[in-house]
Design a protein around this motif. Structure first.
Motif, PDB file in Angstrom:
ATOM      1  N   SER A  27       0.843  -1.193   0.000  1.00  0.00           N
ATOM      2  CA  SER A  27       0.000   0.000   0.000  1.00  0.00           C
ATOM      3  C   SER A  27       0.875   1.238   0.000  1.00  0.00           C
ATOM      4  O   SER A  27       2.101   1.158   0.166  1.00  0.00           O
ATOM      5  CB  SER A  27      -0.920   0.021   1.231  1.00  0.00           C
ATOM      6  N   VAL A  78      -3.487  -1.889  -1.668  1.00  0.00           N
ATOM      7  CA  VAL A  78      -4.598  -1.327  -0.895  1.00  0.00           C
ATOM      8  C   VAL A  78      -4.499   0.194  -0.761  1.00  0.00           C
ATOM      9  O   VAL A  78      -4.500   0.755   0.337  1.00  0.00           O
ATOM     10  CB  VAL A  78      -4.720  -2.006   0.491  1.00  0.00           C
ATOM     11  N   GLY A 103      -7.354   4.610  -2.385  1.00  0.00           N
ATOM     12  CA  GLY A 103      -7.037   5.282  -1.137  1.00  0.00           C
ATOM     13  C   GLY A 103      -7.510   6.719  -1.216  1.00  0.00           C
ATOM     14  O   GLY A 103      -8.042   7.152  -2.249  1.00  0.00           O
ATOM     15  N   HIS A 144      -8.720   0.598   2.263  1.00  0.00           N
ATOM     16  CA  HIS A 144      -7.516   1.396   2.495  1.00  0.00           C
ATOM     17  C   HIS A 144      -7.319   1.764   3.961  1.00  0.00           C
ATOM     18  O   HIS A 144      -6.218   1.619   4.502  1.00  0.00           O
ATOM     19  CB  HIS A 144      -7.575   2.665   1.641  1.00  0.00           C
ATOM     20  N   GLY A 148      -3.967  -0.186   4.730  1.00  0.00           N
ATOM     21  CA  GLY A 148      -2.729   0.580   4.785  1.00  0.00           C
ATOM     22  C   GLY A 148      -3.002   1.915   5.452  1.00  0.00           C
ATOM     23  O   GLY A 148      -3.494   1.986   6.557  1.00  0.00           O
ATOM     24  N   GLY A 185       3.125   0.314   4.400  1.00  0.00           N
ATOM     25  CA  GLY A 185       3.265   0.962   3.105  1.00  0.00           C
ATOM     26  C   GLY A 185       4.679   0.870   2.579  1.00  0.00           C
ATOM     27  O   GLY A 185       5.645   0.755   3.338  1.00  0.00           O
TER      28      GLY A 185
END
Length: 403
Positions: free
Chosen positions: A186, A217, A249, A320, A339, A376
């Motif tokens: 992510s 994500v 996101g 997200h 994430g 991330g």
């Protein structure tokens, strides 16, 4: 406008504090103080200008100096605040020492006639010198600490992500699905400070994991397809048994043209967006429901993505933000992959994230749903990560009691 006003006031307040500690507390009135004051004013103006301008192609040249100062500014404040107590104690000791020194150095008064030359207590210039020394020592420690921390953070943020393996036991998982592996990534944040190698390295590392499913994500980009399309091109090389999937996101909704153009671009790159929908992952004859919902910035529709499904099957939701688990729990979701938090990205922001999100990073159970939050693989704003290295997750599903 409200956010801009709050940001401007916050930046002004922070820079006033820095001025008192780094300029006023380290210099005497004069040219040096004026130069340092105006330099700090310029750096203060650079922060909001950078945050606003880097969303446009014209302002990309501001990204490195602006975000570098933003990180240094933040850690200068952190170190200076931590030094306030020892600095305060030292200042009190100096004030207590001054009367004693003055009593020893001021000559006794002459009873007859005024003195020809005014007498200045020797303790006064000595006290000023000691205060300057204390201010300069504090500024030096804070400066060295901030620069060292930011330097370390840059090398971490721009370095290779850490592969975090995690095994997640799901009570309703069909034993035939045990061992199904998700490569989760992510917050790649393709933008003015990332290059093609950033994407290529992430894709290469994911492919080396030999995963069954790739899940991206959210927060892939910080710009339009026209600006960042070439940086996303390596995504077409992603390899997995059952495909690559993507959910939006918040930053996909911040792009000038909205998320729609990126959804089309990802489809061209063989990455399937899941916008409030689900697919079936069939592995060894068993079925897993894989669903995805839009970020809360858009219009997440849990009913469309998860309603009417067979709840005897295990399900994995791509969402997200971890906070979206509150709605996912009502649909019998077994696992949510998220994430957004960056793991805090820069300590001590990891202590602030829980005010907004139920999980900062790693695996936790919220409202009966297991949630894994990846830190991330990129960064947002300053290219700095302290205490939260970039991550690619390899999540392996197991049934309860399985090995």
């Amino acid at each position: 406008m409200v956010f801009g006003l709050v940001l401007t006031l916050a930046v002004a307040g922070v820079h006033y504090y820095l001025w008192r500690r780094l300029v006023r507390g380290t210099t005497r009135p004069g040219r040096a103080r004026r130069v340092l004051t105006w330099s700090l004013v310029g750096l203060g103006a650079l922060v909001p200008v950078t945050l606003a301008a880097t969303r446009s192609e014209f302002g990309h040249w501001l990204a490195w100096p602006g975000f570098f100062w933003l990180a240094v500014m933040f850690y200068l404040v952190v170190f200076l605040v931590l030094l306030e107590i020892p600095r305060g104690v030292a200042a009190v000791l100096l004030r207590r020492r001054a009367p004693m020194v003055q009593a020893l150095t001021v000559p006794p008064a002459v009873p007859e006639g005024p003195p020809a030359v005014p007498q200045v207590p020797a303790a006064e210039p000595d006290l000023v010198s000691r205060r300057l020394f204390l201010g300069r020592a504090t500024a030096a420690v804070a400066g060295v600490g901030a620069l060292a921390t930011v330097g370390y953070g840059i090398s971490t943020a721009l370095g290779a992500p850490v592969v975090e393996p995690v095994r997640i036991a799901l009570p309703r998982l069909d034993p035939r699905l045990s061992g199904l592996r998700f490569a989760v990534v992510s917050d790649i944040h393709l933008g003015p400070l990332t290059g093609l190698r950033h994407t290529e390295r992430i894709v290469r590392m994911i492919n080396e994991l030999d995963a069954d499913v790739v899940a991206i994500v959210g927060d892939l980009v910080d710009g339009t397809v026209a600006e960042l399309g070439p940086l996303a091109e390596p995504l077409k090389e992603l390899q997995s048994r059952y495909g690559s999937y993507f959910v939006t996101g918040n930053h996909e909704f911040y792009t000038a043209n909205g998320p729609g153009e990126w959804m089309a671009e990802l489809e061209r790159l063989d990455v399937r967006p899941l916008r409030n929908e689900r697919v079936e992952i069939i592995h060894r004859g068993a079925v897993l429901d894989l669903a995805g919902v839009d970020d809360v910035t858009g219009e997440p529709d849990f009913e469309r993505a998860l309603g009417g499904r067979d709840r005897s099957r295990s399900s994995v939701l791509l969402a997200h933000q971890p906070v979206q688990v509150a709605k996912a729990a009502g649909y019998g979701v077994d696992l949510q992959l998220s994430g957004h938090t960056h793991g805090g990205q820069m300590v001590p922001f990891n202590l602030i994230v829980p005010m907004q999100q139920p999980v900062v990073s790693g695996l936790a159970t919220v409202d009966g749903v297991q949630v894994y939050v990846t830190r991330g693989a990129g960064f947002w704003g300053p290219p700095v990560r302290v205490g939260a290295p970039p991550e690619i997750t390899l999540a392996e599903l197991t049934h309860v009691g399985g090995s």
